[in-house]
Each structure stands twice: as structure tokens, then as C-alpha cells.
Design an enzyme around this catalytic site. Structure first.
Site, PDB file in Angstrom:
ATOM      1  N   HIS A 171      27.117  42.383  45.109  1.00 32.74           N
ATOM      2  CA  HIS A 171      27.377  42.072  44.053  1.00 32.74           C
ATOM      3  C   HIS A 171      26.983  42.634  43.436  1.00 32.74           C
ATOM      4  O   HIS A 171      26.832  43.573  41.848  1.00 32.74           O
ATOM      5  CB  HIS A 171      27.918  40.755  43.178  1.00 32.74           C
ATOM      6  N   ASP A 383      23.407  47.612  36.747  1.00 33.36           N
ATOM      7  CA  ASP A 383      24.378  46.064  37.055  1.00 33.36           C
ATOM      8  C   ASP A 383      25.533  46.551  38.124  1.00 33.36           C
ATOM      9  O   ASP A 383      25.900  47.926  37.854  1.00 33.36           O
ATOM     10  CB  ASP A 383      25.204  46.084  35.491  1.00 33.36           C
TER      11      ASP A 383
HETATM   12  P1  ADQ Z   1      26.710  38.432  36.704  1.00 34.83           P
HETATM   13  O1  ADQ Z   1      25.202  39.588  36.416  1.00 34.83           O
HETATM   14  O2  ADQ Z   1      27.248  37.246  36.231  1.00 34.83           O
HETATM   15  O3  ADQ Z   1      27.272  38.922  37.925  1.00 34.83           O
HETATM   16  P2  ADQ Z   1      29.023  39.758  35.371  1.00 34.83           P
HETATM   17  O4  ADQ Z   1      29.810  41.279  36.105  1.00 34.83           O
HETATM   18  O5  ADQ Z   1      28.412  40.441  33.633  1.00 34.83           O
HETATM   19  O6  ADQ Z   1      28.153  39.800  35.436  1.00 34.83           O
HETATM   20  O7  ADQ Z   1      30.203  38.673  35.051  1.00 34.83           O
HETATM   21  C1  ADQ Z   1      29.419  37.599  33.896  1.00 34.83           C
HETATM   22  C2  ADQ Z   1      30.714  36.147  33.653  1.00 34.83           C
HETATM   23  O8  ADQ Z   1      30.596  35.394  33.126  1.00 34.83           O
HETATM   24  C3  ADQ Z   1      31.429  37.001  33.153  1.00 34.83           C
HETATM   25  O9  ADQ Z   1      33.044  36.342  33.488  1.00 34.83           O
HETATM   26  C4  ADQ Z   1      31.595  36.510  31.545  1.00 34.83           C
HETATM   27  O10 ADQ Z   1      33.180  36.328  30.792  1.00 34.83           O
HETATM   28  C5  ADQ Z   1      30.781  34.972  31.904  1.00 34.83           C
HETATM   29  N1  ADQ Z   1      29.850  35.040  30.619  1.00 34.83           N
HETATM   30  C6  ADQ Z   1      29.106  35.573  29.942  1.00 34.83           C
HETATM   31  N2  ADQ Z   1      28.671  34.733  28.766  1.00 34.83           N
HETATM   32  C7  ADQ Z   1      28.626  34.007  28.376  1.00 34.83           C
HETATM   33  C8  ADQ Z   1      29.149  32.862  27.939  1.00 34.83           C
HETATM   34  N3  ADQ Z   1      28.957  32.743  26.949  1.00 34.83           N
HETATM   35  N4  ADQ Z   1      30.362  31.662  27.952  1.00 34.83           N
HETATM   36  C9  ADQ Z   1      31.089  32.092  29.008  1.00 34.83           C
HETATM   37  N5  ADQ Z   1      30.879  32.883  29.920  1.00 34.83           N
HETATM   38  C10 ADQ Z   1      30.186  33.726  29.482  1.00 34.83           C
HETATM   39  C11 ADQ Z   1      27.309  39.606  39.238  1.00 34.83           C
HETATM   40  C12 ADQ Z   1      26.231  41.472  38.889  1.00 34.83           C
HETATM   41  C13 ADQ Z   1      27.515  41.990  38.623  1.00 34.83           C
HETATM   42  C14 ADQ Z   1      29.133  41.934  38.871  1.00 34.83           C
HETATM   43  C15 ADQ Z   1      29.040  40.287  39.511  1.00 34.83           C
HETATM   44  C16 ADQ Z   1      30.625  40.682  39.964  1.00 34.83           C
HETATM   45  O11 ADQ Z   1      25.420  40.935  38.534  1.00 34.83           O
HETATM   46  O12 ADQ Z   1      26.848  43.484  38.315  1.00 34.83           O
HETATM   47  O13 ADQ Z   1      29.517  42.594  37.810  1.00 34.83           O
HETATM   48  O14 ADQ Z   1      27.969  39.603  40.409  1.00 34.83           O
HETATM   49  O15 ADQ Z   1      30.142  41.398  40.739  1.00 34.83           O
END
Ligand code: ADQ
Length: 502
Positions: A171, A383
Site C-alpha cells: 500500500h 504517499d
Molecule cells: P493511509 O496512510 O492511512 O493508507 P489514506 O489513503 O489517505 O492513507 O487513507 C486514509 C483513510 O482514513 C481515508 O479513507 C480517510 O477517509 C480516513 N480518515 C482520515 N482522517 C479521518 C478522520 N479524521 N476521520 C475519519 N476518517 C478519516 C495507506 C497508504 C496510502 C494508501 C492507502 C490505501 O499510506 O498511501 O492510499 O493505504 O492503499
């Protein structure tokens, strides 16, 4: 692979976590990109999820069943927890996973601590996961291992004599050789990837970095094929490696954004933050997400473009993450200082430039905030993908809204044509992008947003899984029916007591 194979997801964290204390246990939902992406898939098709439940407490089987049973039933798939001790969490999770691989793979090698103990613990815990897979799966199952915490699972499974269809998805980004080569255990770690039948990366850039590292460390390896799926031959191993960008459940986000509940929340929010332009940032608390740089850029926009003052606000929502790690506590303090410094410099009676929230919000609240925002600031330093960029677009049901996106997010590979791309280290450049977004004519905003949404609608999370399964096994998602499954924990009960949470 036989027709009755089940979809088995293996990841460090389960989609739920156990919190509380004896007599008062409760189950809450985990957050983060992996869980956001895979939950709708398993909910749709059923299957098994093996992972850690987020507690180091030793819980007996009866208690576990009481705690996780209802969650599993509600989720529509089986949950099998793997137990981690306090030492495992310190060394494997905080240590190797989050102080070695996480910073290294995000090009932040100065944050790495290459402790030899971490490596040993990493392999030991992966061995525990391999045992859990052996116990809960059958030879015809499709075992899909996720992310950087679990790389050696296939090798450890194979070395214990167990044959499974094992595939892997990373990921996070894969770094270029000049960074990867700093890893003291680089050769072993790279070979671990080659024990899977199929390895997926988020982008072509990551896949290329991986094959470049192979060429550097295993000169006898050969890569053939140029499309999204290539083949690596190294000694006896023949492994397919692919670029497969993850996505979101587009329809679910869109429908939530249109729902009566979200409309109610939105109306209320509009009365609370009545300014002409609202920008939003939504992130896990993490130094890779570029939150301090974004806040500084927003301050710089207020400084460089006085006409924005009193008319624009940034809502920054940060979901608590890795709260017991000092570096994350420091990051939180840094963010809070920066927010108060920008607010101190620019606030006037009746206008506060930055509204900062350090909490998790519900899906409906999140959709309402996305709809409220005219501009999304998705500016990670690096990311794998970044799902927030896609969620924001899916929720723009009026086709309004401008996406400002870091060129270092994997999402930029798919979204670069219709987003405003920025270098997330460039404070002035990001301030200029905010100004450009505010000034963008409505028709241009709408046509760009329509293109972005059409892309995500087509290439949603089910498209991603379907492609993944087709490319790796020749099967489609619909080939994984939730066959009549034994009641939850039936298998565990039969094997008790050795099958507690281990
Ligand atoms: P993450 O680093 O966790 O994932 P991201 O893809 O941005 O990063 O996903 C974050 C998730 O958390 C989103 O679904 C978002 O809606 C949720 N979220 C964030 N802040 C929130 C809040 N305050 N309240 C509720 N929900 C919140 C890892 C990798 C990424 C990759 C994903 C999926 O680091 O690059 O996109 O896996 O493969």
C-alpha cells in the site's frame, strides 16, 4: 485453484480493534486507507480477515467470542485475531514496521532506526501470522497479504511446508535503489517479496523502483514485459509484478454525500463556517502527510494574497494515529503551534482562518465536510496512493470543487490532468495553488471535477479487486461466493485450547 476457494485477507490490523478492560471490552472500527479500501470488498463477498485486534491483553476464547462475534456477524465476514505481546508491538510494530520501513519507503531515511532487534522481532511475528494462516485456511483458498508489516509471511509459510495461493499488495510507495540499499537486511527483504506468486504496487513508479532494486541486488534476476503486469525470474522463482492503483467504493461515498442526513449536517456546517471559500485537509496524524507544510502554505496564502483574508477558511481534520509514539506526539504539538500562529496572525473578529480538529469523524460527517469544501488540499510529502483525494471527488455531487494534489502522492499518476499539482515541499508554490483554485472559473472547476469523478467511478475499489484477482489467479470477484460457512469461531473452538488468540 478450486472453485470453492475463499478470499482471505491478511493484514497487520483487523478492521476492528478491541479496547477497554476486563468486564468492559468494546470493539471500535480501525481507520486508515487499507481498512477503508478492503472493508467494502469483504462486506460484499464475504470471506476471512486475519490480523491483530489492536490489544496486547491475553483474552480467553470465550471472551474473544463475546467481543468479536457481534462485530464479525455485523461485518458479514469472519474475523480471526492474531495475538501480539507488548514486546511484539514495541519491536515489530513500532520498531521495524514504523521506525524502519515506513520512513525509509517514504524517502525519509533520517527518521529510520535500524535496530537489529527489530528485524528479529519482525520475522518472529510474521512467523506467528504464517501459523494463523496455516490454521484458518485451506489449500484452495486465495490468501491476499497486505502491506509492509507482512512481507515475509509467504516465505515463512512455505518454509513450514504449507502451500497456498499467496499474493501480496504493497500500500505504501517502493523507494528507488539509492534509498532502499540503506536497509541493512535489504537482500533478505527483497527475496521475501519473491516468495509470493504475484506482487502488486500502487503505481508504475513503485514497480519500476522494485525491479531496479532487484537488478541492483540480484543481478541474475530478469524482468520481462512492459505493460502493467511484468514477470520477474530469479533463480527458481517466477513472480508476476504489477502496478494496480487502489481505489474507493465510489458509489457508497457518492450516495452518502447525497443522503438526507449529510444534507442536514451540511446545512448546519454552512451556518457555522459561512465564508466564501472553504479548503479542507483530512489526514491520519503522520509526518508523511505534510500537514505542517500545508498549514504554513495556507498562512502564506493569507499573507501573499490579502484579498483572501476574511473570505477563506481551512478546515483541517486529523485522525489520531500512533498516539503512544513520541515522534507523533511532537508532530501533533508542531501542528497545533502552527495553527495557533497562523490564527494569531490573521484572525479578526468574525473570521478564523484555520479550524483544526484532532479526532475521527463519522462517514456522514466526513462526506458533509467534503461537500462543504470548495478546495481539497491533499499534499502528502509522499504517499502510496491517498484515498482522501478520491473520496473528496466522489463526494462532489455538484461537480464543484478543486483538488490540489501533491505530485508525490500515488494518486497523481491517475489524477494529474484535472487536479492542480503541487510540490508539497514548496510552501509558496502551494500558496499560489490555493489562490489559483479560488480564482478558477466555475465552468473550468466543473469540467475538471467531472473528469476526476468519471475516472474514479470507472476505476473504483471493486474494479481494483477484480483486476487484481483476474491478473493473479484468472478469477473474478464474483467467483468468491460466501459459501455456507461454519458459525464464527467454530474452527477455533474445535482446536481449543491451543487456538486462543495466537
Ligand atoms: P493511509 O496512510 O492511512 O493508507 P489514506 O489513503 O489517505 O492513507 O487513507 C486514509 C483513510 O482514513 C481515508 O479513507 C480517510 O477517509 C480516513 N480518515 C482520515 N482522517 C479521518 C478522520 N479524521 N476521520 C475519519 N476518517 C478519516 C495507506 C497508504 C496510502 C494508501 C492507502 C490505501 O499510506 O498511501 O492510499 O493505504 O492503499
Amino acid at each position: 485453484m478450486g472453485g470453492k476457494g475463499r478470499l482471505v485477507i491478511v493484514s497487520n490490523r483487523l478492521p476492528v480493534k478491541i479496547e477497554g478492560h476486563p468486564g468492559k471490552w468494546k470493539v471500535t472500527h480501525s481507520s486508515g486507507g487499507l481498512v477503508s479500501a478492503l472493508t467494502p470488498v469483504l462486506r460484499d463477498r464475504g470471506g476471512i480477515w486475519i490480523g491483530w485486534a489492536g490489544t496486547t491483553e491475553v483474552l480467553d476464547l470465550k471472551t474473544l467470542r463475546e467481543i468479536l462475534g457481534p462485530a464479525s456477524k455485523q461485518a458479514g465476514y469472519r474475523i480471526y485475531p492474531v495475538r501480539l505481546s507488548r514486546e511484539d508491538v514495541d519491536s515489530f510494530y513500532h520498531g521495524f514496521s514504523n521506525e524502519v520501513i515506513w520512513p525509509l519507503f517514504h524517502d525519509l531515511q533520517t527518521r529510520c532506526r535500524f535496530e537489529p532487534e527489530y528485524w528479529k522481532s519482525y520475522r518472529k511475528v510474521n512467523g506467528d501470522f504464517a501459523k494463523a494462516i496455516k490454521k484458518h485456511t485451506r489449500p484452495e483458498d486465495y490468501v491476499w497479504v497486505h502491506d509492509y508489516q507482512m512481507v515475509p509471511v509467504a516465505r515463512l509459510l512455505r518454509s513450514s511446508g504449507v502451500q497456498r495461493n499467496c499474493v501480496f499488495f504493497l500500500h505504501i510507495p517502493f523507494p528507488p535503489p539509492d534509498i532502499f540499499l540503506k536497509l541493512p537486511w535489504r537482500e533478505e527483504f527483497l527475496k521475501d517479496f519473491l516468495e509470493y506468486d504475484f506482487v502488486g504496487f500502487q503505481t508504475m513508479r513503485d514497480r519500476r523502483n522494485f525491479t531496479d532494486c532487484l537488478k541492483a541486488l540480484l543481478p541474475d534476476s530478469r524482468v520481462t514485459g512492459r505493460g502493467p503486469v511484468a514477470t520477474v525470474t530469479a533463480g527458481e522463482r517466477r513472480v508476476r509484478v504489477a502496478a494496480m492503483p487502489i481505489s474507493i467504493d465510489y458509489r457508497s461515498f457518492r450516495d452518502t454525500a447525497k443522503s438526507a442526513k449529510v444534507n442536514r449536517i451540511l446545512k448546519e456546517l454552512k451556518s457555522q463556517v459561512p465564508w466564501e471559500n472553504i479548503a479542507i485537509g483530512v489526514d491520519r496524524l503522520d509526518y508523511t502527510k505534510g500537514i505542517p507544510q500545508r498549514i504554513r502554505a495556507f498562512g502564506e496564502a493569507c499573507r501573499s494574497f490579502p484579498e483572501l483574508r476574511g473570505k477563506i477558511a481551512l478546515i483541517q481534520i486529523v485522525v489520531p494515529s500512533r498516539e503512544d509514539v513520541p515522534a507523533y506526539q511532537e508532530l501533533r504539538e508542531e501542528i497545533e503551534k502552527l495553527v495557533s500562529s497562523v490564527n494569531g496572525e490573521f484572525s479578526t473578529p468574525g473570521w478564523i482562518p484555520i479550524h483544526y480538529m484532532h479526532k475521527s469523524v463519522s462517514r456522514e460527517e466526513l462526506a458533509a465536510y467534503y461537500r462543504l469544501a470548495d478546495i481539497a488540499l491533499v499534499t502528502p510529502l509522499k504517499d502510496g496512493m491517498n484515498l482522501v483525494a478520491k473520496e473528496y471527488c466522489a463526494c462532489q455531487v455538484d461537480d464543484n470543487g478543486v483538488l490540489i494534489l501533491s505530485e508525490f502522492a500515488g494518486a497523481a499518476a491517475q489524477m494529474h490532468r484535472s487536479a492542480i499539482l503541487v510540490n508539497s515541499y514548496d510552501i509558496q508554490g502551494m500558496a499560489d495553488a490555493i489562490h489559483e483554485a479560488v480564482q478558477m472559473p466555475l465552468e473550468k472547476r466543473k469540467s475538471r471535477m467531472r473528469r476526476l469523478r468519471a475516472g474514479i467511478r470507472r476505476q473504483n475499489v471493486f474494479w481494483w479487486v477484480d483486476n487484481y484477482l483476474r491478473a493473479s489467479t484468472g478469477k473474478a470477484l464474483v467467483d468468491f461466493p460466501e459459501a455456507s460457512m461454519a458459525p464464527l469461531f467454530h474452527a477455533l473452538m474445535k482446536r481449543a485450547p491451543e487456538a486462543s488468540t495466537k
